[in-house]
Design a protein around this motif. Sequence first.
Motif, PDB file in Angstrom:
ATOM      1  N   ASN A   1       0.813  -1.220   0.000  1.00  0.00           N
ATOM      2  CA  ASN A   1       0.000   0.000   0.000  1.00  0.00           C
ATOM      3  C   ASN A   1       0.847   1.270   0.000  1.00  0.00           C
ATOM      4  OD1 ASN A   1      -2.217  -1.673  -0.027  1.00  0.00           O
ATOM      5  ND2 ASN A   1      -2.398  -1.682   2.193  1.00  0.00           N
ATOM      6  N   GLU A   2       0.688   2.114   1.027  1.00  0.00           N
ATOM      7  CA  GLU A   2       1.353   3.407   1.058  1.00  0.00           C
ATOM      8  C   GLU A   2       2.863   3.286   1.194  1.00  0.00           C
ATOM      9  OE1 GLU A   2      -0.473   5.756   4.063  1.00  0.00           O
ATOM     10  OE2 GLU A   2      -2.450   5.606   3.160  1.00  0.00           O
ATOM     11  N   GLY A   3       3.331   2.267   1.896  1.00  0.00           N
ATOM     12  CA  GLY A   3       4.776   2.065   2.037  1.00  0.00           C
ATOM     13  C   GLY A   3       5.427   1.821   0.690  1.00  0.00           C
ATOM     14  N   CYS A   4       4.762   1.072  -0.152  1.00  0.00           N
ATOM     15  CA  CYS A   4       5.286   0.795  -1.490  1.00  0.00           C
ATOM     16  C   CYS A   4       5.292   2.065  -2.332  1.00  0.00           C
ATOM     17  CB  CYS A   4       4.441  -0.288  -2.148  1.00  0.00           C
ATOM     18  SG  CYS A   4       5.321  -1.225  -3.392  1.00  0.00           S
ATOM     19  N   ALA A   5       4.242   2.843  -2.226  1.00  0.00           N
ATOM     20  CA  ALA A   5       4.159   4.093  -2.982  1.00  0.00           C
ATOM     21  C   ALA A   5       5.277   5.049  -2.562  1.00  0.00           C
ATOM     22  CB  ALA A   5       2.797   4.743  -2.781  1.00  0.00           C
ATOM     23  N   GLU A   6       5.553   5.119  -1.284  1.00  0.00           N
ATOM     24  CA  GLU A   6       6.628   5.987  -0.797  1.00  0.00           C
ATOM     25  C   GLU A   6       7.979   5.532  -1.326  1.00  0.00           C
ATOM     26  OE1 GLU A   6       6.169   5.857   3.419  1.00  0.00           O
ATOM     27  OE2 GLU A   6       4.352   7.091   3.393  1.00  0.00           O
ATOM     28  N   LEU A   7       8.213   4.235  -1.346  1.00  0.00           N
ATOM     29  CA  LEU A   7       9.475   3.711  -1.882  1.00  0.00           C
ATOM     30  C   LEU A   7       9.623   4.026  -3.365  1.00  0.00           C
ATOM     31  CD1 LEU A   7       9.790   0.219  -0.156  1.00  0.00           C
ATOM     32  CD2 LEU A   7      11.235   2.218   0.200  1.00  0.00           C
ATOM     33  N   LEU A   8       8.530   3.912  -4.105  1.00  0.00           N
ATOM     34  CA  LEU A   8       8.577   4.192  -5.534  1.00  0.00           C
ATOM     35  C   LEU A   8       8.828   5.668  -5.805  1.00  0.00           C
ATOM     36  CD1 LEU A   8       5.711   1.869  -6.759  1.00  0.00           C
ATOM     37  CD2 LEU A   8       8.158   1.563  -7.083  1.00  0.00           C
TER      38      LEU A   8
END
Length: 106
Positions: free
Chosen positions: A63-70
């Motif tokens: 979710n949001e953690g993945c978006a932040e990493l991207l």
Amino acid sequence: MLPTGGQYPVPRSTPLLLATALVLCSCIFVPRTTQRYDSACGITERHMTLDAYQVGAFGGCRNEGCAELLVLAGAVSAASLVVSGSVVVVGEVVYWLEARGRCLAR
């Protein structure tokens, strides 16, 4: 018909497409110096090139953690392109001036 209020519906596949595009494009750029022999002047000239290296793929994020990493990977990629590209441009000018000076001295 478009919804009112300035909001548009986001298809469910959009985050997946965005994540795939960013992972495939996430790379860093590094300047590299090479040498070539100039037979007209009889000197070895140095040149700079820009090499791209792919950053490893992300795994296990949600979710949001993945978006932040991207987003972070995209920012790092863009920053490395700007900084390394500037180094290559300045380095090429310096190496060109050095080669012309050495060629004229012969």
